[in-house]
Scaffold this active site. Structure first.
Site, PDB file in Angstrom:
ATOM      1  N   CYS A 295       1.410   0.648  -8.850  1.00 22.63           N
ATOM      2  CA  CYS A 295       2.608   1.522  -8.162  1.00 22.63           C
ATOM      3  C   CYS A 295       3.656   1.475  -8.887  1.00 22.63           C
ATOM      4  CB  CYS A 295       3.014   0.242  -6.878  1.00 22.63           C
ATOM      5  SG  CYS A 295       3.150  -1.528  -7.736  1.00 22.63           S
TER       6      CYS A 295
ATOM      7  N   GLY B  58       0.947  -1.183   0.002  1.00 22.43           N
ATOM      8  CA  GLY B  58       0.115   0.052   0.027  1.00 22.43           C
ATOM      9  C   GLY B  58       0.957   1.450  -0.037  1.00 22.43           C
TER      10      GLY B  58
ATOM     11  N   GLU C  64       5.696  -3.388   0.669  1.00 24.82           N
ATOM     12  CA  GLU C  64       5.780  -3.017  -0.876  1.00 24.82           C
ATOM     13  C   GLU C  64       4.755  -1.906  -0.905  1.00 24.82           C
ATOM     14  OE1 GLU C  64       7.096  -4.661  -2.964  1.00 24.82           O
ATOM     15  OE2 GLU C  64       7.604  -6.684  -2.373  1.00 24.82           O
TER      16      GLU C  64
HETATM   17  P1  NAD Z   1      -3.649   2.307   1.382  1.00 22.69           P
HETATM   18  O1  NAD Z   1      -2.282   2.561   2.141  1.00 22.69           O
HETATM   19  O2  NAD Z   1      -4.664   3.306   1.725  1.00 22.69           O
HETATM   20  O3  NAD Z   1      -4.186   0.899   1.913  1.00 22.69           O
HETATM   21  C1  NAD Z   1      -3.524  -0.188   1.695  1.00 22.69           C
HETATM   22  C2  NAD Z   1      -3.749  -1.321   2.486  1.00 22.69           C
HETATM   23  O4  NAD Z   1      -3.327  -0.983   3.878  1.00 22.69           O
HETATM   24  C3  NAD Z   1      -5.349  -1.211   2.826  1.00 22.69           C
HETATM   25  O5  NAD Z   1      -5.756  -2.737   3.044  1.00 22.69           O
HETATM   26  C4  NAD Z   1      -5.521  -0.530   4.225  1.00 22.69           C
HETATM   27  O6  NAD Z   1      -6.778  -1.013   4.685  1.00 22.69           O
HETATM   28  C5  NAD Z   1      -4.516  -1.095   5.038  1.00 22.69           C
HETATM   29  N1  NAD Z   1      -4.060  -0.202   5.884  1.00 22.69           N
HETATM   30  C6  NAD Z   1      -4.045   1.348   6.124  1.00 22.69           C
HETATM   31  N2  NAD Z   1      -3.781   1.585   7.260  1.00 22.69           N
HETATM   32  C7  NAD Z   1      -3.582   0.327   8.213  1.00 22.69           C
HETATM   33  C8  NAD Z   1      -3.260   0.288   9.472  1.00 22.69           C
HETATM   34  N3  NAD Z   1      -2.932   1.297  10.168  1.00 22.69           N
HETATM   35  N4  NAD Z   1      -3.176  -1.042   9.974  1.00 22.69           N
HETATM   36  C9  NAD Z   1      -3.339  -1.988   8.991  1.00 22.69           C
HETATM   37  N5  NAD Z   1      -3.635  -1.919   7.792  1.00 22.69           N
HETATM   38  C10 NAD Z   1      -3.787  -0.493   7.210  1.00 22.69           C
HETATM   39  O7  NAD Z   1      -3.203   2.074  -0.304  1.00 22.69           O
HETATM   40  P2  NAD Z   1      -4.012   1.997  -1.567  1.00 22.69           P
HETATM   41  O8  NAD Z   1      -4.789   3.279  -1.640  1.00 22.69           O
HETATM   42  O9  NAD Z   1      -5.066   0.670  -1.219  1.00 22.69           O
HETATM   43  O10 NAD Z   1      -3.329   1.783  -2.607  1.00 22.69           O
HETATM   44  C11 NAD Z   1      -2.361   2.493  -3.434  1.00 22.69           C
HETATM   45  C12 NAD Z   1      -1.056   2.570  -2.742  1.00 22.69           C
HETATM   46  O11 NAD Z   1      -0.587   1.253  -2.668  1.00 22.69           O
HETATM   47  C13 NAD Z   1      -0.198   3.265  -3.666  1.00 22.69           C
HETATM   48  O12 NAD Z   1       0.814   3.995  -2.760  1.00 22.69           O
HETATM   49  C14 NAD Z   1       0.865   2.245  -4.458  1.00 22.69           C
HETATM   50  O13 NAD Z   1       1.847   2.627  -5.170  1.00 22.69           O
HETATM   51  C15 NAD Z   1       0.886   1.330  -3.495  1.00 22.69           C
HETATM   52  N6  NAD Z   1       1.058  -0.197  -4.013  1.00 22.69           N
HETATM   53  C16 NAD Z   1       2.411  -0.640  -4.003  1.00 22.69           C
HETATM   54  C17 NAD Z   1       2.583  -1.911  -4.530  1.00 22.69           C
HETATM   55  C18 NAD Z   1       4.110  -2.434  -4.354  1.00 22.69           C
HETATM   56  O14 NAD Z   1       4.029  -3.706  -4.550  1.00 22.69           O
HETATM   57  N7  NAD Z   1       4.906  -1.811  -4.000  1.00 22.69           N
HETATM   58  C19 NAD Z   1       1.620  -2.545  -5.087  1.00 22.69           C
HETATM   59  C20 NAD Z   1       0.179  -1.878  -5.239  1.00 22.69           C
HETATM   60  C21 NAD Z   1      -0.048  -0.692  -4.764  1.00 22.69           C
END
Ligand code: NAD
Length: 508
Positions: A293, A237, A259
């Site tokens: 990402c 995320g 990631e």
């Molecule tokens: P996000 O960070 O808003 O959420 C990602 C996940 O984290 C969700 O399941 C969310 O519920 C969880 N989360 C958030 N706070 C948490 C906490 N305190 N405790 C536990 N879980 C928590 O991201 P998003 O909007 O869903 O996705 C987009 C982001 O993800 C972009 O920044 C993108 O670059 C990144 N991403 C990275 C990769 C990679 O492999 N590097 C792959 C896909 C997406």
């Protein structure tokens, strides 16, 4: 329509999916369709009690599963891969409905799940340890890899099926059970994906191997990352989320695999094949509506070819069909939610105020009879001094910022100047420059992924996937990423009949 797809997967009676108004007072999350802006259904969320039950079951499943020989575990993963082969179109349709991915990309995501399952089956016979010579006579030393425990997987909305598979298929052959906390923006894909895998596992005598906890970040997310029964949390995320998860897991001295966000650049040198480069850049910059990402967000072009490349890209952008992601011919679907549209518009406004020039797009897109979150894929040229602060951050939308350079060293420095380090690319026909970009001294690209004459997105599962700096340093998927899901044990055996101490120490 989503009802029919869920029914085709045997999920029409899943008590967690609610059509119409939820009853019974349980907390629910509404699942919105980003294409129409209308709700698809709601899902019931877990509370602390159902969370506790799920984790207990996962611990029990792990204790049984670790006893199964790894190649036999591989057979279960093989059966899961077969199930996804059969259900590729149905899972793809759910991804399209709830995250707005165009059909071919949604089905491609399920193909990634199938590919990683195949990879994991082979891996199940290759979880190799090393043997090493002992310095003591009559002694042997070896290293072995052991199952780790239940693994907590947190996934982002934009790869609602494959990110689970990258983790779960590898974890399963390693002897671990999996507890998945998906994004609440994509819970239906998670429900369907987990149900298919768990059905296969239960049918082969291993219920509880794959489980799902759905809930808000404060009630379920925080509980999961603080839970010492989960020795590894693999979280995908934003960097914001990774900072919180990394700290919480470190506080209990657990392991995390992060990631996180990217801010990926493609360098295009003066000798590049511009036809090939522009095709690759268009897919990497606008595919998945800029919500990968690995999306190309910055283009760093040699000044001699900048105008020609921008003209080619502008022409290509002009012919992109924006619309219903389920319709054939559509190349760009909607952003995930209205807030993402606001963030897109705010980034365009910031770029303009910082001296950027909008070449293409920059506004919402209107699609007849659809009220979803559509925007125009956008190209913005940075001012001549390359100062454009907004480009230093990841805006999860299809905006491509264009910078120019004279000297390749300047281009590499620009590419490395952001805080994230996920994916990078160079387009050139000069082998020396390509090797300079990949320098083994580490003075080229500072990213986890570095490509030559290819766009920044669209990784194959065979390599280790992940990034450096604020992208979090984690590696998933292929190569030796499996080691993160196991614990290493160094074994020394004395068969000499005498006690010898290492380093020649005498203690008599
Ligand atoms: P996000 O960070 O808003 O959420 C990602 C996940 O984290 C969700 O399941 C969310 O519920 C969880 N989360 C958030 N706070 C948490 C906490 N305190 N405790 C536990 N879980 C928590 O991201 P998003 O909007 O869903 O996705 C987009 C982001 O993800 C972009 O920044 C993108 O670059 C990144 N991403 C990275 C990769 C990679 O492999 N590097 C792959 C896909 C997406």
């Amino acid at each position: 329509m989503i009802r029919d797809v869920l029914a085709s997967l045997g999920l029409s009676s899943d008590p967690r999916v609610v059509f119409g108004s939820p009853s019974g007072g349980a907390a629910c999350a509404v699942v919105n369709d980003p294409t129409t802006g209308r709700p698809l259904c709601s899902v019931r969320l877990d509370d602390e009690h159902s969370y506790a039950r799920t984790i207990t079951q996962s611990v029990e499943a792990f204790r049984r599963w670790r006893e199964v020989p790894a190649p036999v575990r591989g057979q279960l993963v093989r059966a899961i891969g077969e199930e996804f082969r059969k259900r590729k179109a149905a899972i793809g349709a759910i991804i399209t409905a709830e995250v707005g991915k165009i059909t071919s990309e949604a089905v491609g995501e399920v193909q990634e799940t199938i590919d990683i399952a195949d990879f994991a089956v082979g891996l199940s016979r290759q979880l190799y340890g090393l043997t090493m010579p002992s310095e003591r006579p009559g002694h042997a030393m070896r290293e072995q890899w052991l199952p780790l425990g239940p693994v907590g997987v947190i996934s982002a909305f934009n790869f609602p099926n494959a990110v689970w598979a990258w983790n779960a298929m590898i974890a399963a052959v390693c002897g671990d059970s999996v507890v998945w906390k998906p994004s609440l923006l994509a819970p239906l894909t998670a429900l369907a994906t987990n149900a298919l895998a768990e059905r296969v596992a239960a049918g082969m005598g291993h219920p509880g191997l794959f489980s799902l906890v759905m809930g808000t970040d404060d009630v379920i997310g925080e509980r999961l990352i603080a839970d010492a029964r989960l020795p590894l949390i693999s979280a995908t995320g934003s960097c914001r989320m990774g900072r919180r998860v990394g700290q919480a897991v470190a506080a209990r001295l657990g392991r995390s695999l992060l990631e996180l966000g990217g801010n990926n650049a493609a360098i295009v040198h003066s000798d590049a094949d511009l036809a090939l480069a522009s095709r690759a850049i268009v897919f990497a910059a606008v595919g998945t509506c800029g919500q990968r990402c690995t999306t190309t967000r910055r283009l760093i072009v040699h000044e001699k070819v900048a105008d020609e490349l921008v003209t080619r890209l502008s022409k290509a952008y002009g012919s992109i069909r924006i619309g219903n992601p389920a319709e054939e011919g559509t190349l760009v679907g909607p952003l995930i939610h209205p807030r993402a549209v606001e963030e897109f518009l705010a980034a365009v406004a910031a770029a303009k105020s910082q001296g950027g020039q909008v070449i293409v797009g920059g506004t919402r897109a209107t699609v007849p009879s659809l009220a979803g979150n559509f925007v125009q894929p956008t190209i913005i040229r940075a001012p001549a001094n390359n100062q454009l602060p907004i480009a230093m951050q990841e805006t999860f939308a299809p905006i491509l910022y264009v910078f120019t350079y004279r000297d390749p060293e300047e281009a590499i420095a620009l590419q490395n100047s952001v805080s994230q380090g996920l994916s990078s690319a160079i387009f050139t026909s000069n082998a020396s420059l390509a090797e300079r970009f990949l320098s083994p001294a580490g003075t080229g690209s500072d990213c986890g992924l570095a490509y030559v004459n290819m766009g920044t997105s669209g990784a194959e599962i065979g390599g280790a996937f992940g990034g450096e700096k604020e992208t979090g340093g984690g590696r998933e998927s292929g190569s030796d990423s499996w080691k993160a899901y196991m614990r290493r044990q160094t074994c020394s055996i004395n068969f000499s009949g005498k006690l010898e101490l290492a380093q020649g120490i005498r203690f008599e």
